[in-house]
Design an enzyme around this catalytic site. Structure first.
Site, PDB file in Angstrom:
ATOM      1  N   ASP A   1       2.603   7.545   8.227  1.00 37.55           N
ATOM      2  CA  ASP A   1       3.249   6.236   8.506  1.00 37.55           C
ATOM      3  C   ASP A   1       4.590   6.112   7.903  1.00 37.55           C
ATOM      4  OD1 ASP A   1       0.697   5.298   9.794  1.00 37.55           O
ATOM      5  OD2 ASP A   1      -0.026   4.556   7.904  1.00 37.55           O
TER       6      ASP A   1
ATOM      7  N   HIS B   1      -1.844   8.802  -0.461  1.00 36.38           N
ATOM      8  CA  HIS B   1      -3.160   9.138   0.609  1.00 36.38           C
ATOM      9  C   HIS B   1      -4.250   9.655  -0.433  1.00 36.38           C
ATOM     10  CE1 HIS B   1      -5.413  10.615   3.843  1.00 36.38           C
ATOM     11  NE2 HIS B   1      -4.781   9.768   4.529  1.00 36.38           N
TER      12      HIS B   1
HETATM   13  N1  CMC Z   1       3.362   3.091  -4.119  1.00 36.31           N
HETATM   14  C1  CMC Z   1       3.170   3.132  -5.719  1.00 36.31           C
HETATM   15  N2  CMC Z   1       1.958   3.563  -6.411  1.00 36.31           N
HETATM   16  C2  CMC Z   1       0.898   4.076  -5.842  1.00 36.31           C
HETATM   17  C3  CMC Z   1       0.942   4.200  -4.304  1.00 36.31           C
HETATM   18  C4  CMC Z   1       2.123   3.875  -3.734  1.00 36.31           C
HETATM   19  N3  CMC Z   1       2.148   3.867  -2.060  1.00 36.31           N
HETATM   20  N4  CMC Z   1      -0.370   4.847  -3.964  1.00 36.31           N
HETATM   21  C5  CMC Z   1      -0.789   4.886  -4.928  1.00 36.31           C
HETATM   22  N5  CMC Z   1      -0.219   4.579  -6.059  1.00 36.31           N
HETATM   23  C6  CMC Z   1      -0.650   4.619  -7.321  1.00 36.31           C
HETATM   24  C7  CMC Z   1      -1.725   3.607  -7.905  1.00 36.31           C
HETATM   25  O1  CMC Z   1      -1.160   2.683  -8.460  1.00 36.31           O
HETATM   26  C8  CMC Z   1      -2.744   4.421  -8.798  1.00 36.31           C
HETATM   27  O2  CMC Z   1      -1.817   4.372 -10.155  1.00 36.31           O
HETATM   28  P1  CMC Z   1      -2.752   4.283 -11.286  1.00 36.31           P
HETATM   29  O3  CMC Z   1      -3.609   5.559 -11.356  1.00 36.31           O
HETATM   30  O4  CMC Z   1      -1.923   4.215 -12.513  1.00 36.31           O
HETATM   31  O5  CMC Z   1      -3.549   3.058 -11.235  1.00 36.31           O
HETATM   32  C9  CMC Z   1      -2.505   5.669  -8.313  1.00 36.31           C
HETATM   33  O6  CMC Z   1      -1.411   6.019  -7.534  1.00 36.31           O
HETATM   34  C10 CMC Z   1      -4.022   6.211  -7.388  1.00 36.31           C
HETATM   35  O7  CMC Z   1      -3.762   5.274  -6.132  1.00 36.31           O
HETATM   36  P2  CMC Z   1      -5.221   4.758  -5.805  1.00 36.31           P
HETATM   37  O8  CMC Z   1      -5.098   3.360  -4.906  1.00 36.31           O
HETATM   38  O9  CMC Z   1      -6.258   4.816  -6.811  1.00 36.31           O
HETATM   39  O10 CMC Z   1      -5.239   5.767  -4.427  1.00 36.31           O
HETATM   40  P3  CMC Z   1      -6.246   5.694  -3.408  1.00 36.31           P
HETATM   41  O11 CMC Z   1      -6.774   6.929  -2.987  1.00 36.31           O
HETATM   42  O12 CMC Z   1      -7.466   5.050  -3.589  1.00 36.31           O
HETATM   43  O13 CMC Z   1      -5.174   5.187  -2.039  1.00 36.31           O
HETATM   44  C11 CMC Z   1      -3.777   4.702  -0.558  1.00 36.31           C
HETATM   45  C12 CMC Z   1      -4.651   5.700  -1.130  1.00 36.31           C
HETATM   46  C13 CMC Z   1      -3.258   5.269   0.731  1.00 36.31           C
HETATM   47  C14 CMC Z   1      -4.674   3.440  -0.137  1.00 36.31           C
HETATM   48  C15 CMC Z   1      -2.570   4.191  -1.508  1.00 36.31           C
HETATM   49  O14 CMC Z   1      -1.852   5.471  -1.814  1.00 36.31           O
HETATM   50  C16 CMC Z   1      -1.616   3.195  -0.887  1.00 36.31           C
HETATM   51  O15 CMC Z   1      -2.021   2.036  -0.995  1.00 36.31           O
HETATM   52  N6  CMC Z   1      -0.411   3.673   0.080  1.00 36.31           N
HETATM   53  C17 CMC Z   1       0.294   2.901   0.440  1.00 36.31           C
HETATM   54  C18 CMC Z   1      -0.363   2.332   1.721  1.00 36.31           C
HETATM   55  C19 CMC Z   1      -0.163   3.408   2.847  1.00 36.31           C
HETATM   56  O16 CMC Z   1       0.850   4.009   2.937  1.00 36.31           O
HETATM   57  N7  CMC Z   1      -1.406   3.655   3.731  1.00 36.31           N
HETATM   58  C20 CMC Z   1      -1.510   4.425   4.634  1.00 36.31           C
HETATM   59  C21 CMC Z   1      -2.516   5.605   4.571  1.00 36.31           C
HETATM   60  S1  CMC Z   1      -2.129   6.979   5.603  1.00 36.31           S
HETATM   61  C22 CMC Z   1      -2.838   6.189   7.181  1.00 36.31           C
HETATM   62  C23 CMC Z   1      -4.037   5.943   7.125  1.00 36.31           C
HETATM   63  O17 CMC Z   1      -4.970   6.551   6.639  1.00 36.31           O
HETATM   64  O18 CMC Z   1      -4.484   4.726   7.765  1.00 36.31           O
END
Ligand code: CMC
Length: 431
Positions: free
Chosen positions: A366, A308
């Site tokens: 989720d 998140h």
């Molecule tokens: N699985 C594997 N690696 C992950 C995941 C994951 N679910 N989420 C983040 N990472 C890694 C990512 O690869 C990155 O690694 P590095 O620093 O080595 O490049 C690091 O963690 C930080 O990730 P980010 O994408 O920069 O973080 P963010 O804050 O931009 O993204 C997120 C947050 C929710 C989009 C992301 O965690 C994700 O894609 N999760 C899966 C989708 C999901 O479950 N979304 C629902 C969110 S809650 C409900 C809502 O708000 O709608």
């Protein structure tokens, strides 16, 4: 928002610029850069808004490190256990918990608006049967501006109020109609003797051919899911609603924009993606393979329902839903549900893995919601529409707050331009 004595100093090309600092009631201070461009001729750069407060708000507060979510100051776990969805709607919209009389009045107003204009039935029939219900929802909610002309004037507080109540009241009806249409069953009219969650289940699962009794345990679980998704401060879809409405667009168009944004798999679409992932994994012995894929930089796969932007400790909504999943499956007599077993084992494996520990990745809202919704009988395609109908009140509360703010101005981000500079047009024969 109080301007503190503190300020930040930015030194640029030998010149110093004092930037005021504002202190919130909770959370980090913010540096006010509104006059920076006028004074110093520079923009700030923050793609994805990772460090930028786009507005001030009094509705929802999240402490991502503590795993805390407050609506108007009240913690989400208390609201999920002691309150119910329409009371939380009132709290989000008007700022305080209602008295018994206020709640009754509000519930009556919402209940009286649950039917949609009869001509909307024809509008639905224009969609293909295999349309994703989110596609139908975006279209039909946008089309509400063509049906309810008396609540389009955003400068009139009364019309804003009517639009708010209409949206909260009709979203379950529209989502249920999208579902019924997709499976070829007749639309089911709302029943005003049922509460909000029970009525939604009735419109989704009853058919004219026989009696349908809403299981009170399932309607309570549904109500809890709605409550947990009601608002989440300035997330992508809420910011979309705010940006769309900053132009003065009508409320139905703005909420349709929010629904479109929510659909993405990184946001509200994650619940569908998560359940599909759990099904694909299928059995606990395949978990290590998927954990390895999630950690592999060369593989785009991510663990859906994990991670998140704000929560870096725990998502308080996931805790409540995990418990709810256990309760609902036990009550339905399917506590040995293989998906729940895969989910629990996957959670444990990830929480003990250094990759997920270091990156502070925890199950989000989720992760367990899909398991509950599937056990209730919903297909995966309905998960995100259910998220959309519960979040509608959050979008509307934020929209109302923004419109009423005298400082409201059209949103217009700047950019870091990296394209070509001025060049002359080249005739086609010379290219
Ligand atoms: N699985 C594997 N690696 C992950 C995941 C994951 N679910 N989420 C983040 N990472 C890694 C990512 O690869 C990155 O690694 P590095 O620093 O080595 O490049 C690091 O963690 C930080 O990730 P980010 O994408 O920069 O973080 P963010 O804050 O931009 O993204 C997120 C947050 C929710 C989009 C992301 O965690 C994700 O894609 N999760 C899966 C989708 C999901 O479950 N979304 C629902 C969110 S809650 C409900 C809502 O708000 O709608």
């Amino acid at each position: 928002m109080t301007e503190t004595q503190k300020s930040a100093t930015l030194t640029l090309n030998g010149e110093s610029y004092e930037l005021p600092i504002f202190s919130p009631t909770a959370g980090p201070d913010v540096v006010d850069i509104r006059k920076l461009y006028a004074k110093a001729g520079v923009f700030t750069y923050d793609p994805g808004f990772t460090s930028t407060a786009s507005c001030d708000s009094t509705i929802t507060y999240i402490d991502g490190d503590k795993g805390e979510l407050l609506h108007r100051g009240y913690p989400i776990d208390q609201l999920a256990s002691k309150s119910h969805y329409l009371e939380v709607c009132y709290l989000l919209l008007y700022g305080e918990l209602p008295t018994a009389a206020q709640l009754e009045d509000f519930e009556t107003r919402v209940t009286r608006h649950t039917m949609v204009h009869e001509q909307m039935h024809n509008f639905f029939r224009g969609f293909r049967r295999d349309a994703h219900p989110m596609a139908t929802l975006v279209g039909v909610v946008g089309a509400m501006s063509a049906f309810y002309h008396d609540s389009l004037d955003v400068t009139d507080p009364w019309q804003r109020e009517v639009a708010a109540v209409r949206l909260i009241a009709k979203l379950p009806t529209i989502a249920a109609m999208a579902y019924k249409y997709s499976i070829g069953q007749p639309f089911v009219y709302p029943r005003n003797d049922l509460d909000y969650a029970a009525n939604f289940l009735h419109m989704c699962f009853s058919v004219p051919a026989e009696e349908y009794h809403v299981n009170p345990i399932l309607s309570r679980a549904m109500d809890r899911i709605l409550t947990l998704h009601a608002d989440h401060e300035q997330n992508a879809s809420t910011s979309t609603v705010r940006l769309a409405s900053s132009s003065g667009a009508n409320p139905f168009a703005c909420i349709a924009a929010g629904i479109a944004c929510l659909w993405g798999p990184a946001h509200g679409g994650a619940n569908q993606a998560c359940l599909e992932m759990l099904k694909e994994i299928g059995t606990v012995d395949r978990i290590p393979e998927y954990i390895a894929r999630a950690k592999d930089k060369n593989d785009p796969f991510r663990l859906m329902g994990f991670g998140h932007r704000v929560y870096k400790n725990t998502d308080p909504r996931a805790k409540v839903l995990k418990q709810s999943a256990d309760e609902v499956l036990e009550l339905l007599g399917v506590e040995d549900n293989p998906l729940l077993q895969v989910a629990k084992e996957l959670e444990q494996t990830a929480l003990n893995d250094p990759y997920f520990i270091e990156k502070k990745l925890f199950p989000n809202v989720d992760f367990y919601s899909g398991i509950i919704l599937e056990a209730m009988g919903f297909p995966t395609s309905m998960f995100t529409p259910i998220f959309a109908l519960s979040r509608t009140v959050g979008w509307i509360s934020q929209w109302k707050e923004m419109i009423a703010d005298p400082q409201n101005k059209i949103g217009r981000p700047r950019q870091l331009y990296l394209g070509e500079t001025l060049r002359d047009y080249v005739d086609i024969e010379q290219r």
